[in-house]
Motif scaffolding. Structure first.
Motif, PDB file in Angstrom:
ATOM      1  N   ILE A  60      -8.257  -7.120  27.502  1.00  0.00           N
ATOM      2  CA  ILE A  60      -7.062  -7.847  27.066  1.00  0.00           C
ATOM      3  C   ILE A  60      -5.979  -7.875  28.147  1.00  0.00           C
ATOM      4  O   ILE A  60      -5.824  -6.915  28.906  1.00  0.00           O
ATOM      5  CB  ILE A  60      -6.517  -7.272  25.734  1.00  0.00           C
ATOM      6  N   ARG A  61      -5.270  -8.990  28.207  1.00  0.00           N
ATOM      7  CA  ARG A  61      -4.150  -9.152  29.132  1.00  0.00           C
ATOM      8  C   ARG A  61      -2.968  -9.750  28.387  1.00  0.00           C
ATOM      9  O   ARG A  61      -3.136 -10.516  27.461  1.00  0.00           O
ATOM     10  CB  ARG A  61      -4.518 -10.091  30.293  1.00  0.00           C
ATOM     11  N   TRP A  62      -1.779  -9.380  28.856  1.00  0.00           N
ATOM     12  CA  TRP A  62      -0.546  -9.929  28.284  1.00  0.00           C
ATOM     13  C   TRP A  62       0.127 -10.760  29.377  1.00  0.00           C
ATOM     14  O   TRP A  62       0.555 -10.219  30.385  1.00  0.00           O
ATOM     15  CB  TRP A  62       0.351  -8.781  27.815  1.00  0.00           C
ATOM     16  N   LEU A  63       0.180 -12.060  29.170  1.00  0.00           N
ATOM     17  CA  LEU A  63       0.832 -12.945  30.136  1.00  0.00           C
ATOM     18  C   LEU A  63       2.281 -13.110  29.718  1.00  0.00           C
ATOM     19  O   LEU A  63       2.647 -14.053  29.027  1.00  0.00           O
ATOM     20  CB  LEU A  63       0.097 -14.293  30.198  1.00  0.00           C
ATOM     21  N   HIS A  64       3.087 -12.149  30.175  1.00  0.00           N
ATOM     22  CA  HIS A  64       4.478 -12.087  29.744  1.00  0.00           C
ATOM     23  C   HIS A  64       5.315 -13.138  30.479  1.00  0.00           C
ATOM     24  O   HIS A  64       5.173 -13.303  31.698  1.00  0.00           O
ATOM     25  CB  HIS A  64       5.021 -10.680  30.027  1.00  0.00           C
ATOM     26  N   PRO A  65       6.198 -13.863  29.748  1.00  0.00           N
ATOM     27  CA  PRO A  65       6.956 -14.954  30.383  1.00  0.00           C
ATOM     28  C   PRO A  65       7.872 -14.495  31.522  1.00  0.00           C
ATOM     29  O   PRO A  65       8.076 -15.242  32.479  1.00  0.00           O
ATOM     30  CB  PRO A  65       7.772 -15.550  29.226  1.00  0.00           C
ATOM     31  N   THR A  66       8.406 -13.269  31.462  1.00  0.00           N
ATOM     32  CA  THR A  66       9.288 -12.824  32.549  1.00  0.00           C
ATOM     33  C   THR A  66       8.697 -11.667  33.356  1.00  0.00           C
ATOM     34  O   THR A  66       8.924 -11.562  34.550  1.00  0.00           O
ATOM     35  CB  THR A  66      10.672 -12.377  32.008  1.00  0.00           C
ATOM     36  N   LYS A  67       7.881 -10.826  32.697  1.00  0.00           N
ATOM     37  CA  LYS A  67       7.347  -9.652  33.402  1.00  0.00           C
ATOM     38  C   LYS A  67       6.021  -9.924  34.098  1.00  0.00           C
ATOM     39  O   LYS A  67       5.504  -9.073  34.810  1.00  0.00           O
ATOM     40  CB  LYS A  67       7.191  -8.483  32.431  1.00  0.00           C
ATOM     41  N   GLY A  68       5.424 -11.095  33.856  1.00  0.00           N
ATOM     42  CA  GLY A  68       4.142 -11.410  34.482  1.00  0.00           C
ATOM     43  C   GLY A  68       2.965 -10.814  33.740  1.00  0.00           C
ATOM     44  O   GLY A  68       3.062 -10.525  32.543  1.00  0.00           O
ATOM     45  N   LEU A  69       1.877 -10.582  34.470  1.00  0.00           N
ATOM     46  CA  LEU A  69       0.651 -10.083  33.856  1.00  0.00           C
ATOM     47  C   LEU A  69       0.750  -8.586  33.568  1.00  0.00           C
ATOM     48  O   LEU A  69       0.954  -7.793  34.484  1.00  0.00           O
ATOM     49  CB  LEU A  69      -0.521 -10.368  34.800  1.00  0.00           C
ATOM     50  N   ILE A  70       0.610  -8.219  32.303  1.00  0.00           N
ATOM     51  CA  ILE A  70       0.712  -6.812  31.929  1.00  0.00           C
ATOM     52  C   ILE A  70      -0.676  -6.298  31.516  1.00  0.00           C
ATOM     53  O   ILE A  70      -1.375  -6.927  30.728  1.00  0.00           O
ATOM     54  CB  ILE A  70       1.714  -6.608  30.770  1.00  0.00           C
ATOM     55  N   THR A  71      -1.060  -5.132  32.086  1.00  0.00           N
ATOM     56  CA  THR A  71      -2.382  -4.572  31.780  1.00  0.00           C
ATOM     57  C   THR A  71      -2.330  -3.682  30.529  1.00  0.00           C
ATOM     58  O   THR A  71      -1.264  -3.177  30.157  1.00  0.00           O
ATOM     59  CB  THR A  71      -2.938  -3.776  32.988  1.00  0.00           C
ATOM     60  N   PRO A  72      -3.497  -3.523  29.875  1.00  0.00           N
ATOM     61  CA  PRO A  72      -3.545  -2.891  28.554  1.00  0.00           C
ATOM     62  C   PRO A  72      -2.975  -1.478  28.443  1.00  0.00           C
ATOM     63  O   PRO A  72      -2.419  -1.130  27.400  1.00  0.00           O
ATOM     64  CB  PRO A  72      -5.030  -2.904  28.187  1.00  0.00           C
ATOM     65  N   ASN A  73      -3.107  -0.674  29.490  1.00  0.00           N
ATOM     66  CA  ASN A  73      -2.606   0.700  29.373  1.00  0.00           C
ATOM     67  C   ASN A  73      -1.109   0.734  29.061  1.00  0.00           C
ATOM     68  O   ASN A  73      -0.603   1.711  28.525  1.00  0.00           O
ATOM     69  CB  ASN A  73      -2.895   1.491  30.653  1.00  0.00           C
ATOM     70  N   GLN A  74      -0.414  -0.367  29.399  1.00  0.00           N
ATOM     71  CA  GLN A  74       1.032  -0.425  29.172  1.00  0.00           C
ATOM     72  C   GLN A  74       1.409  -0.832  27.749  1.00  0.00           C
ATOM     73  O   GLN A  74       2.569  -0.714  27.383  1.00  0.00           O
ATOM     74  CB  GLN A  74       1.683  -1.393  30.170  1.00  0.00           C
ATOM     75  N   PHE A  75       0.443  -1.349  26.974  1.00  0.00           N
ATOM     76  CA  PHE A  75       0.823  -1.748  25.616  1.00  0.00           C
ATOM     77  C   PHE A  75      -0.162  -1.367  24.508  1.00  0.00           C
ATOM     78  O   PHE A  75       0.222  -1.312  23.346  1.00  0.00           O
ATOM     79  CB  PHE A  75       1.105  -3.266  25.546  1.00  0.00           C
ATOM     80  N   ILE A  76      -1.421  -1.064  24.858  1.00  0.00           N
ATOM     81  CA  ILE A  76      -2.399  -0.701  23.819  1.00  0.00           C
ATOM     82  C   ILE A  76      -1.950   0.532  23.022  1.00  0.00           C
ATOM     83  O   ILE A  76      -2.000   0.528  21.793  1.00  0.00           O
ATOM     84  CB  ILE A  76      -3.826  -0.505  24.414  1.00  0.00           C
ATOM     85  N   PRO A  77      -1.488   1.606  23.693  1.00  0.00           N
ATOM     86  CA  PRO A  77      -1.063   2.780  22.913  1.00  0.00           C
ATOM     87  C   PRO A  77       0.053   2.457  21.914  1.00  0.00           C
ATOM     88  O   PRO A  77       0.034   2.950  20.785  1.00  0.00           O
ATOM     89  CB  PRO A  77      -0.572   3.754  23.993  1.00  0.00           C
ATOM     90  N   ILE A  78       1.015   1.623  22.322  1.00  0.00           N
ATOM     91  CA  ILE A  78       2.112   1.234  21.429  1.00  0.00           C
ATOM     92  C   ILE A  78       1.566   0.362  20.287  1.00  0.00           C
ATOM     93  O   ILE A  78       1.934   0.541  19.122  1.00  0.00           O
ATOM     94  CB  ILE A  78       3.213   0.469  22.209  1.00  0.00           C
ATOM     95  N   ALA A  79       0.681  -0.565  20.635  1.00  0.00           N
ATOM     96  CA  ALA A  79       0.089  -1.441  19.616  1.00  0.00           C
ATOM     97  C   ALA A  79      -0.667  -0.608  18.569  1.00  0.00           C
ATOM     98  O   ALA A  79      -0.612  -0.898  17.378  1.00  0.00           O
ATOM     99  CB  ALA A  79      -0.841  -2.457  20.265  1.00  0.00           C
ATOM    100  N   GLU A  80      -1.333   0.441  19.028  1.00  0.00           N
ATOM    101  CA  GLU A  80      -2.061   1.309  18.104  1.00  0.00           C
ATOM    102  C   GLU A  80      -1.083   2.060  17.206  1.00  0.00           C
ATOM    103  O   GLU A  80      -1.242   2.130  15.997  1.00  0.00           O
ATOM    104  CB  GLU A  80      -2.915   2.321  18.876  1.00  0.00           C
ATOM    105  N   GLN A  81      -0.046   2.595  17.839  1.00  0.00           N
ATOM    106  CA  GLN A  81       0.948   3.392  17.132  1.00  0.00           C
ATOM    107  C   GLN A  81       1.661   2.581  16.042  1.00  0.00           C
ATOM    108  O   GLN A  81       1.956   3.096  14.980  1.00  0.00           O
ATOM    109  CB  GLN A  81       1.960   3.884  18.169  1.00  0.00           C
ATOM    110  N   TYR A  82       1.915   1.301  16.322  1.00  0.00           N
ATOM    111  CA  TYR A  82       2.668   0.480  15.378  1.00  0.00           C
ATOM    112  C   TYR A  82       1.783  -0.425  14.517  1.00  0.00           C
ATOM    113  O   TYR A  82       2.268  -1.371  13.905  1.00  0.00           O
ATOM    114  CB  TYR A  82       3.719  -0.355  16.129  1.00  0.00           C
TER     115      TYR A  82
END
Ligand code: C2E
Ligand code: CA
Ligand code: CA
Ligand code: CA
Length: 280
Positions: A60-82
């Protein structure tokens, strides 16, 4: 009685406060990004030692409009938590099925070709998993054997009976399992054959040390032998150098995945890469 309080027990910790605020902000941003279609799957090819294209892993990749391409380690843990991981999985699964459907329509794959999806612990435990997988593959008219479920070795070390039951049910539907990050967990390797596993993936940390003729080499060698004796396919991941590939070939690994072959690509670039690779 001992006095509580004092600075060491005070609740307010500015660092923790900032961390919590950042997490809550990220959560809000993930929800917004889901609505705005900013998440998608990238695909990284897997080839046999002979060079045959045997599959791909969806990442999975997050194509953020201002931050650019974000890799999963930066958001998967938060996505799991919430509790947002389910929504992300749905996106990845639909991206996979769409890709397989297109490859199939263009006659670019055979029945052996599969795409792997990373399944987190929470998703694996969910009774909805089987339902969602079945509904989605039917919608896209693809075979279950073309979806490989990657679970981590650590997930095998919990309640063995319920793990086997869940895996057996999915296997009965035709889905196949791969054990990710193999060698890093604490599962009892001797019990590996108790699980319906078709593939194991040797963790990159061991591949990194494979040329050192020490521990890394021995672990890789042992895992490949274990795979052979249990008739389980062994994939080496994180292969970056030709010398690592050559060593894996000598040790008789089955498949490789890594930057040496290709980096993960969006669906369009993956399709182009795939078409070029099978022409050779
Ligand atoms: P993983 O499943 O172990 O995925 C392999 C990671 O290694 C990927 O990082 C991939 O881009 C990277 N990689 C592949 N080949 C090489 C190489 O030759 N060199 C180097 N340095 N790296 C390589 P990525 O995409 O950042 O994903 C990180 C982790 O995030 C994954 O580790 C997986 O645990 C998790 N993840 C990714 N996509 C999903 C998803 O859709 N759902 C869930 N639940 N987790 C995901
Ligand atoms: Ca994986
Ligand atoms: Ca891995
Ligand atoms: Ca084999």
């Amino acid at each position: 009685s001992k006095a509580k309080g004092g600075n060491s027990c005070s609740f307010y910790d500015p660092k923790l406060q900032t961390l919590l605020e950042n997490q809550a902000e990220l959560e809000t941003d993930i929800v917004r990004a889901i609505i705005n279609n900013e998440f998608c799957a990238y695909f990284q090819p897997q080839i046999s030692m002979q060079g045959k294209l045997v599959g791909a892993e969806a990442l999975i990749r997050w194509l953020h409009p201002t931050k650019g391409l974000i890799t999963p380690n930066q958001f998967i843990p938060i996505a799991e938590q919430y509790g947002l991981i389910q929504k992300l999985q749905t996106i990845v699964l639909r991206n996979i099925c769409s890709l397989v459907n297109q490859l199939d329509a263009k006659n670019m794959i055979d029945e052996q070709f599969s795409v792997s999806i990373n399944i987190s612990q929470r998703q694996f435990n969910s009774t909805e998993l089987k339902n969602e997988l079945c509904t989605t593959i039917n919608e896209f008219n693809i075979s279950p054997a073309q979806i490989k479920l990657e679970i981590t070795e650590t997930m095998l070390s919990g309640d063995i009976n319920s793990t086997i039951k869940q895996m057996a049910e999915l296997k009965a539907q035709g889905f196949v399992f791969s054990i990710d990050d193999f060698g890093t967990g604490y599962s009892c390797l001797a019990h590996l054959n108790a699980f319906p596993v078709q593939e194991i993936k040797i963790d990159k940390s061991f591949i990194d040390k494979i040329l050192d003729k020490g521990k890394g080499f021995n672990i890789v060698n042992t895992i490949i032998s274990l795979g052979k004796s249990l008739d389980i396919t062994v994939v080496a991941e994180g292969v970056e150098q030709q010398e690592q590939f050559d060593m894996l070939n000598i040790l008789d690994a089955d498949y490789v995945q890594g930057y040496l072959i290709a980096k993960p690509m969006d669906a369009t670039n993956y399709l182009t890469w795939h078409a070029q690779h099978i022409k050779k």
